[in-house]
Design a protein around this motif. Sequence first.
Motif, PDB file in Angstrom:
ATOM      1  N   ARG A 121      97.229  33.276  18.561  1.00  0.00           N
ATOM      2  CA  ARG A 121      98.287  33.986  19.302  1.00  0.00           C
ATOM      3  C   ARG A 121      98.980  33.041  20.283  1.00  0.00           C
ATOM      4  O   ARG A 121      99.221  33.396  21.444  1.00  0.00           O
ATOM      5  N   SER A 122      99.226  31.790  19.848  1.00  0.00           N
ATOM      6  CA  SER A 122      99.927  30.767  20.645  1.00  0.00           C
ATOM      7  C   SER A 122      99.223  30.421  21.950  1.00  0.00           C
ATOM      8  O   SER A 122      99.857  29.894  22.870  1.00  0.00           O
ATOM      9  N   ALA A 123      97.957  30.721  22.075  1.00  0.00           N
ATOM     10  CA  ALA A 123      97.223  30.407  23.305  1.00  0.00           C
ATOM     11  C   ALA A 123      96.878  28.916  23.340  1.00  0.00           C
ATOM     12  O   ALA A 123      96.938  28.228  22.322  1.00  0.00           O
ATOM     13  N   VAL A 124      96.511  28.447  24.532  1.00  0.00           N
ATOM     14  CA  VAL A 124      96.056  27.066  24.690  1.00  0.00           C
ATOM     15  C   VAL A 124      94.536  27.079  24.565  1.00  0.00           C
ATOM     16  O   VAL A 124      93.889  28.019  25.018  1.00  0.00           O
ATOM     17  N   TRP A 125      93.957  26.044  23.921  1.00  0.00           N
ATOM     18  CA  TRP A 125      92.495  25.962  23.828  1.00  0.00           C
ATOM     19  C   TRP A 125      92.044  24.805  24.705  1.00  0.00           C
ATOM     20  O   TRP A 125      92.338  23.657  24.418  1.00  0.00           O
ATOM     21  N   THR A 126      91.359  25.122  25.786  1.00  0.00           N
ATOM     22  CA  THR A 126      90.911  24.055  26.679  1.00  0.00           C
ATOM     23  C   THR A 126      89.407  23.854  26.537  1.00  0.00           C
ATOM     24  O   THR A 126      88.680  24.783  26.196  1.00  0.00           O
ATOM     25  N   SER A 127      88.988  22.611  26.807  1.00  0.00           N
ATOM     26  CA  SER A 127      87.583  22.282  26.650  1.00  0.00           C
ATOM     27  C   SER A 127      87.315  21.037  27.484  1.00  0.00           C
ATOM     28  O   SER A 127      88.124  20.107  27.476  1.00  0.00           O
ATOM     29  N   ASN A 128      86.185  21.000  28.195  1.00  0.00           N
ATOM     30  CA  ASN A 128      85.830  19.783  28.938  1.00  0.00           C
ATOM     31  C   ASN A 128      85.625  18.633  27.953  1.00  0.00           C
ATOM     32  O   ASN A 128      84.970  18.824  26.919  1.00  0.00           O
ATOM     33  N   ALA A 129      86.157  17.440  28.313  1.00  0.00           N
ATOM     34  CA  ALA A 129      86.062  16.285  27.400  1.00  0.00           C
ATOM     35  C   ALA A 129      84.609  15.969  27.074  1.00  0.00           C
ATOM     36  O   ALA A 129      83.755  15.926  27.977  1.00  0.00           O
ATOM     37  N   GLY A 130      84.328  15.767  25.807  1.00  0.00           N
ATOM     38  CA  GLY A 130      83.007  15.309  25.360  1.00  0.00           C
ATOM     39  C   GLY A 130      81.909  16.366  25.382  1.00  0.00           C
ATOM     40  O   GLY A 130      80.767  16.066  25.047  1.00  0.00           O
ATOM     41  N   GLU A 131      82.245  17.602  25.772  1.00  0.00           N
ATOM     42  CA  GLU A 131      81.171  18.593  25.916  1.00  0.00           C
ATOM     43  C   GLU A 131      81.068  19.582  24.761  1.00  0.00           C
ATOM     44  O   GLU A 131      80.027  20.218  24.587  1.00  0.00           O
ATOM     45  N   ASN A 132      82.155  19.706  23.995  1.00  0.00           N
ATOM     46  CA  ASN A 132      82.157  20.737  22.957  1.00  0.00           C
ATOM     47  C   ASN A 132      82.567  20.183  21.597  1.00  0.00           C
ATOM     48  O   ASN A 132      83.040  19.059  21.498  1.00  0.00           O
ATOM     49  N   MET A 133      82.395  21.000  20.577  1.00  0.00           N
ATOM     50  CA  MET A 133      82.799  20.538  19.259  1.00  0.00           C
ATOM     51  C   MET A 133      84.213  21.031  18.953  1.00  0.00           C
ATOM     52  O   MET A 133      84.475  22.234  18.957  1.00  0.00           O
ATOM     53  N   LEU A 134      85.081  20.070  18.715  1.00  0.00           N
ATOM     54  CA  LEU A 134      86.483  20.366  18.411  1.00  0.00           C
ATOM     55  C   LEU A 134      86.751  19.729  17.065  1.00  0.00           C
ATOM     56  O   LEU A 134      86.741  18.506  16.951  1.00  0.00           O
ATOM     57  N   LEU A 135      86.959  20.547  16.060  1.00  0.00           N
ATOM     58  CA  LEU A 135      87.174  19.925  14.746  1.00  0.00           C
ATOM     59  C   LEU A 135      88.110  20.734  13.870  1.00  0.00           C
ATOM     60  O   LEU A 135      88.358  21.921  14.112  1.00  0.00           O
ATOM     61  N   SER A 136      88.624  20.051  12.861  1.00  0.00           N
ATOM     62  CA  SER A 136      89.430  20.718  11.836  1.00  0.00           C
ATOM     63  C   SER A 136      88.918  20.283  10.478  1.00  0.00           C
ATOM     64  O   SER A 136      88.523  19.124  10.299  1.00  0.00           O
ATOM     65  N   ILE A 137      88.912  21.220   9.554  1.00  0.00           N
ATOM     66  CA  ILE A 137      88.496  20.918   8.183  1.00  0.00           C
ATOM     67  C   ILE A 137      89.696  21.166   7.263  1.00  0.00           C
ATOM     68  O   ILE A 137      90.388  22.185   7.404  1.00  0.00           O
ATOM     69  N   ILE A 138      89.921  20.234   6.347  1.00  0.00           N
ATOM     70  CA  ILE A 138      91.024  20.398   5.396  1.00  0.00           C
ATOM     71  C   ILE A 138      90.484  21.024   4.113  1.00  0.00           C
ATOM     72  O   ILE A 138      89.549  20.504   3.497  1.00  0.00           O
ATOM     73  N   PHE A 139      91.038  22.160   3.754  1.00  0.00           N
ATOM     74  CA  PHE A 139      90.686  22.822   2.491  1.00  0.00           C
ATOM     75  C   PHE A 139      91.869  22.725   1.535  1.00  0.00           C
ATOM     76  O   PHE A 139      93.003  22.942   1.952  1.00  0.00           O
ATOM     77  N   GLU A 140      91.589  22.388   0.294  1.00  0.00           N
ATOM     78  CA  GLU A 140      92.646  22.473  -0.709  1.00  0.00           C
ATOM     79  C   GLU A 140      92.203  23.491  -1.739  1.00  0.00           C
ATOM     80  O   GLU A 140      91.040  23.505  -2.143  1.00  0.00           O
ATOM     81  N   HIS A 141      93.116  24.374  -2.134  1.00  0.00           N
ATOM     82  CA  HIS A 141      92.736  25.483  -3.011  1.00  0.00           C
ATOM     83  C   HIS A 141      93.391  25.329  -4.381  1.00  0.00           C
ATOM     84  O   HIS A 141      94.546  24.932  -4.479  1.00  0.00           O
ATOM     85  N   ASP A 142      92.610  25.672  -5.425  1.00  0.00           N
ATOM     86  CA  ASP A 142      93.175  25.618  -6.771  1.00  0.00           C
ATOM     87  C   ASP A 142      93.921  26.915  -7.082  1.00  0.00           C
ATOM     88  O   ASP A 142      94.901  26.930  -7.789  1.00  0.00           O
TER      89      ASP A 142
END
Length: 244
Positions: A49-70
């Motif tokens: 919902r267009s919100a900002v995601w804040t996180s203390n540096a180095g303390e949390n897991m911030l990741l993205s996974i790329i999925f490709e679909h057939d």
Amino acid sequence: MFHPIGNKIIHLDEVDSTNNYAAKLVFDGKSVPGTVILADHQTAGRGQRSAVWTSNAGENMLLSIIFEHDNLAVADQFKLSQFVAVSLVQFLRKIGIKAAIKWPNDILVEKRKIAGVLIENQLSGSFVKSSIVGIGLNVNQLKFTDLQATSIRNEKGEFTSIQEVLYQLIASFNESAQSTQRGSQLEDLYLSNLFGFEVEQRFLDEEGEFTGIIKGVEMDGRLVVLKNGTQKKYDLKEISLLLV
Ligand code: BTN
């Protein structure tokens, strides 16, 4: 539907948003399906919902996974959301944290948010070509400006290595992909872990606050809520579950 996840891991010290980084790889045709992009810090982390995601540096897991679909029809895109939410809950259960899904794919522990998911799809006609699944999982952060948030450390009372969490989480994703392929019912797993399913809850819709009961989730992801004796279907922006 699923490629193995985590065969390639890109670890960045700092980035605007891992989702943006992943989107650029996809756009440039340089993405490998299943790639995980992990960052220690994001300068412009994005939420739903267009919100900002804040996180203390180095303390949390911030990741993205790329999925490709057939062969994932736009009409079935919620399956990916279910898959991600179920995998996260199963991972947390494995490490001893009893988590639940807040529709559509927030992850809660006792009404406090421990993880958020932002899925961005690239469409081609009526099919989803690829998806970027961004996950923010609170690991070692102890204090949050939003009081309704928690972390693995808060729940377990001990420091947890983000690297360790990463490998366990990737394993959970791959296990849940395999069991989905073997026919295990994602919808059932999703509903059985859904916060408030078949239980009276307070909601807010365009008409105001009300007490209703979640009866299910449509294939397209809309939430089905019993309101004043009638089942209504809501899109993400049309309803909020109030965690009172
Ligand atoms: C939400 O609950 O609003 C979704 C939050 C998603 C945050 C993650 S952190 C890694 C990835 N990169 C982003 O910019 N957002 C997602």
